[in-house]
Enzyme design. Structure first.
Site, PDB file in Angstrom:
ATOM      1  N   TYR B 270       0.808  -1.210   0.000  1.00 26.30           N
ATOM      2  CA  TYR B 270       0.000   0.000   0.000  1.00 26.30           C
ATOM      3  C   TYR B 270       0.848   1.270   0.000  1.00 26.30           C
ATOM      4  CZ  TYR B 270      -3.129   3.634   1.587  1.00 26.30           C
ATOM      5  OH  TYR B 270      -3.824   4.805   1.692  1.00 26.30           O
ATOM      6  N   ASP B 305      -8.709  -3.271  -0.605  1.00 25.98           N
ATOM      7  CA  ASP B 305      -9.827  -2.409  -0.999  1.00 25.98           C
ATOM      8  C   ASP B 305      -9.350  -1.204  -1.792  1.00 25.98           C
ATOM      9  OD1 ASP B 305      -8.797  -2.119   1.803  1.00 25.98           O
ATOM     10  OD2 ASP B 305      -9.771  -0.173   1.600  1.00 25.98           O
ATOM     11  N   LYS B 377     -11.154  -9.040   5.990  1.00 20.46           N
ATOM     12  CA  LYS B 377     -11.676  -7.708   6.300  1.00 20.46           C
ATOM     13  C   LYS B 377     -12.517  -7.225   5.118  1.00 20.46           C
ATOM     14  CE  LYS B 377     -10.998  -3.287   8.004  1.00 20.46           C
ATOM     15  NZ  LYS B 377      -9.719  -2.627   7.872  1.00 20.46           N
TER      16      LYS B 377
END
Lengths: 249, 551
Positions: B270, B305, B377
């Site tokens: 990320y 996500d 998650k």
């Protein structure tokens, strides 16, 4: 519809019906419901109908109120900032750039300050685009340099100079305590310092929190708000380039 | 808990699944080697924090930064910071490490790289000092296990995860407690934007942040204590989440371990992709922080996500799978167990396209089945939240339903005012009502939900998995003129999230140091040797004590 005076429409012309929901910082009881109706009345809802009241924890109550507003809307008093430039297709934009510049238009874009949310700048610049419109990368005559998130202003200025940018796009999506205003004024000041007068690239700021008509105050040439499409930005840039050429001539 | 003991619902080809895992292993291996050959300023600072060095000067520059900078200036960091530091202490330069850092900040300490017996003595002393921090982490883990045994886990699955973010820790605390009373099982204190790019960890209780609250040791301590209070009141252990990401990932991980945080956002790529942090810096920092998380019994949450917020959620579905496989591999290598892998994914398919919900189910089931023992998650829609809050509320309802039907472990509660305002008190209440309704009404639907053989959902899941395998094949074959390891070459040419991040670019590169042969870091030595305790702690997992609730 006739005349400039209108009212909200629920299910009948002229009924003035609206709905609002809000929370009051008091426990739910008869007094709280009375307080909600008082607020509705002060907002111009008369009669107001309290359709839902629910405690949120021991100290708050949530309300939904429907009612007819007494206010009238006068369409003649609505002010709209009209777009000061024609909306062009990608093809027309490319042609205009070729005709005016005889080279590619260079656009440098970034999220400045602490903002890490590149959705706005990416929607405008990335080939993927937004709302079914391709981003500026898709335009054959535009060279896009997207610096991404959390770019420092001095780095942005340096890169803009190195790329000989015609336009600089900065995005400010998440903002608190007016950070978007501080960041943008800081950015425009830095460009004015780094470039000779009249040579500053077209400075464009975009983001959902900018006020329409605040461009001059922020020291930028144009502000774009929520829902702006890449085509609008491209059309503006072409328009501004020709304006500047005309002024210089 | 609610895994149907009968056949898995997707009928994936086990050979393809094995192939995917072995490719992920192959892609990760050279990156792990790279991480083992380097250290970073933040790894060294984290090591000093474990040895008890805390606090900052009057300009709020942490002492760990001063000490690491001073050692780096005088002898370099390639030997590790601890040997020169404890050598200086043994030579009597200062009575303890805090005073040493203060003196070093004013330039009045001479560091050297000791040799022979002196070096051994310094290393031993450093090992003892760092051991106190590791012990603190072990104690925190035992305390958590004890509290969970006494108070219990959430009654239902998925666990309900709520964000608070006021910028002011003293505002966050009552909001977090209220959220727990309203039903949240996990509280995340979102960080101030921009903290990820600070090359130091702020100090003390903070009251001013931008769209979030600074992660500091004191803020961690205050919030954990407040949640302990509310846990006792509710008879349910409320977990606390923060972010081990950005330039100070290892230090935040160490602080989180010592202050008994329970979950940490910690993605392998990320920072590289979305924060433009140097790839090598990220992988070195990440390995250390994951080793700490493993030992601390912290559940990591990965950030898949995010891919879907920049790329199309249908076209890029396989990049999520690839990232999950890589995150799993890096996590396992660092010692994390399955129950600690909150692998991420999100409900981000454009609701305008036909069958969008069926596609969401296919993707969510694929993750569920690929990682049967990981909590997973589940992240709510953000990209297609338009400002029409009514439609957004419906979309969140479908998101909750997909989470319930596919057995997700951790459900981040979606707000209908996403992309409009920071959530109102009432937005949060409505959002929790939405979750409760869906879990009550359909929490057991998983038992009845068996997509038909070779139907739309099974086919779609197989397609995404095979695209993921193809992408992994391209990654392990990737190369670039700089001769980077294949995964770094792939990152450099924009394989993930369309962002190109070369291995020699990005922020924090100047904090990366190649280790010398005599590099020593007692924290890494201890973490490398550490074995997880045999009694498995609790997580929202497939088996164990968390039965019941919405099932």
């Amino acid at each position: 519809m006739t005349g400039p005076i209108i009212r909200p429409y629920g299910d009948t012309t002229g009924d003035g019906m609206v709905q609002v929901s809000f929370t009051l910082p008091i426990p739910h009881d008869k007094r709280a419901e009375g307080a909600a109706l008082q607020l509705a009345k002060k907002m111009g809802m008369d009669p107001a109908l309290l359709v839902h009241a629910k405690p949120i924890g021991p100290d708050f109550t949530f309300f939904v109120v429907y009612g007819s507003v007494t206010h009238l809307v006068n369409l003649d008093e609505v002010e709209v900032v009209e777009r000061a430039y024609p909306l062009l297709s990608a093809k027309e934009v490319n042609l205009e750039i070729k005709r005016r510049l005889r080279r590619k238009l260079v656009v440098v874009g970034a999220c400045i300050g602490t903002d890490a949310h590149t959705v706005g700048i990416d929607a405008i610049l990335n080939i993927k685009g937004f709302a079914g419109e391709k981003g500026l990368e898709y335009y054959r005559e535009i060279k896009v340099v997207n610096l991404g998130a959390q770019v420092l202003v001095p780095d942005l200025v340096a890169r803009a100079r190195a790329e000989r940018a015609d336009a600089v796009l900065v995005s400010q999506v998440v903002t608190q305590k007016d950070a978007h205003i501080h960041n943008t004024t800081q950015m425009s000041a830095a460009f004015r310092e780094a470039y000779p007068a009249g040579r500053v690239p077209i400075l464009v700021a975009g983001g959902p929190r900018f006020e329409e008509g605040s461009a001059a105050r922020l020291g930028v040439d144009q502000i774009f708000g929520r829902g702006t499409t890449p085509g609008e930005v491209a059309s503006y840039l072409v328009h501004e380039i020709s304006e500047r050429k005309a002024r210089a001539a | 808990m609610s895994r149907n003991p009968a056949t898995p619902v997707l009928e994936l080809d086990p050979a393809v699944v094995r192939r995917a895992r072995s490719l992920a292993r192959k892609a990760a291996a050279p990156v792990v080697k790279l991480a083992q050959r380097h250290t970073t300023v933040s790894v060294e600072r984290a090591t000093l924090r474990l040895a008890g060095l805390a606090g900052a000067d009057h300009e709020r520059v942490p002492w760990v930064n001063h000490l690491v900078d001073a050692v780096r200036d005088q002898v370099g960091l390639e030997h590790g910071v601890t040997t020169p530091v404890w050598d200086a202490l043994m030579r009597g330069e200062a009575e303890d490490v805090t005073v040493l850092a203060q003196k070093a900040a004013s330039g009045s300490v001479q560091f050297r790289m000791p040799q022979g017996r002196d070096a051994l003595a310094a290393r031993r002393a450093a090992t003892r000092a760092v051991g106190t921090g590791l012990k603190r982490i072990d104690t925190a883990r035992r305390t958590r296990d004890r509290l969970i045994a006494r108070l219990g886990d959430p009654a239902q699955q998925p666990w309900i995860y709520l964000i608070v973010a006021t910028g002011d820790i003293h505002e966050d605390i009552p909001q977090a407690q209220a959220a727990a009373r309203e039903g949240a099982d996990v509280i995340a204190v979102i960080r101030s934007t921009g903290q990820s790019l600070l090359d130091y960890v702020p100090e003390g209780a903070t009251r001013e942040g931008f769209a979030g609250t600074y992660a500091t040791q004191e803020n961690f301590r205050l919030m954990r204590a407040a949640l302990d209070d509310v846990s006792k009141e509710l008879g349910r252990y409320i977990r606390l989440t923060n972010y081990a990401s950005g330039l100070c990932m290892p230090e935040i991980a160490a602080l989180a371990g010592m202050e008994r945080l329970d979950m940490m956002l910690n993605d392998s790529m990320y920072g590289i992709l979305f924060r433009d942090i140097n790839p090598v810096r990220t992988f070195v920092d990440q390995r250390f922080s994951r080793q700490v998380h493993a030992r601390a019994g912290i559940i990591i949450n990965t950030g898949e996500d995010n891919y879907l917020t920049t790329a199309d959620a249908v076209e890029a579905a396989h990049t999520v799978t690839v990232s999950q496989l890589l995150n799993e591999r890096f996590a396992k290598e660092a010692g994390l167990e399955d129950w600690q892998l909150g692998l991420g994914h999100a409900f981000e398919i454009n609701p305008e396209i036909p069958d969008s919900f069926r596609l969401e189910l296919a993707h969510a089931l694929l993750a569920r089945q690929l990682f049967p023992d990981a909590p997973l998650k589940w992240m709510p829609p953000t990209k297609h939240m338009t400002g029409d809050v009514f439609r957004g509320y419906l979309l969140d309802g479908f998101f909750n339903l997909a989470g319930a039907m596919t057995g997700q472990g951790i459900l981040l509660v979606g707000m209908m005012t996403e992309a409009v305002v920071t959530p109102f008190l009432s937005d949060r209440d409505l959002a929790l009502q939405n979750v409760r309704y869906v879990l009550n009404a359909a929490g057991g639907l998983r038992e009845d939900f068996h997509p038909p053989r070779d139907g739309f959902i099974q086919n779609r899941a197989r397609q995404v998995l095979s695209e993921a395998v193809e992408l992994l094949e391209r990654i392990v074959e990737d190369s670039d003129p700089a001769g980077d390891v294949p995964l770094l070459a792939a990152i450099a040419d924009g394989t993930f999230g369309l962002m190109k991040r070369p291995a020699d670019g990005g922020k924090g590169l100047d904090g990366v140091v190649e280790r010398a042969d005599d590099y020593d870091n007692p924290a890494i030595t201890a973490l490398d040797a550490w074995e997880p305790p045999t009694s498995a702690p609790t997580a929202p997992r497939r088996t164990g004590t968390t039965k019941g609730g919405a099932r």
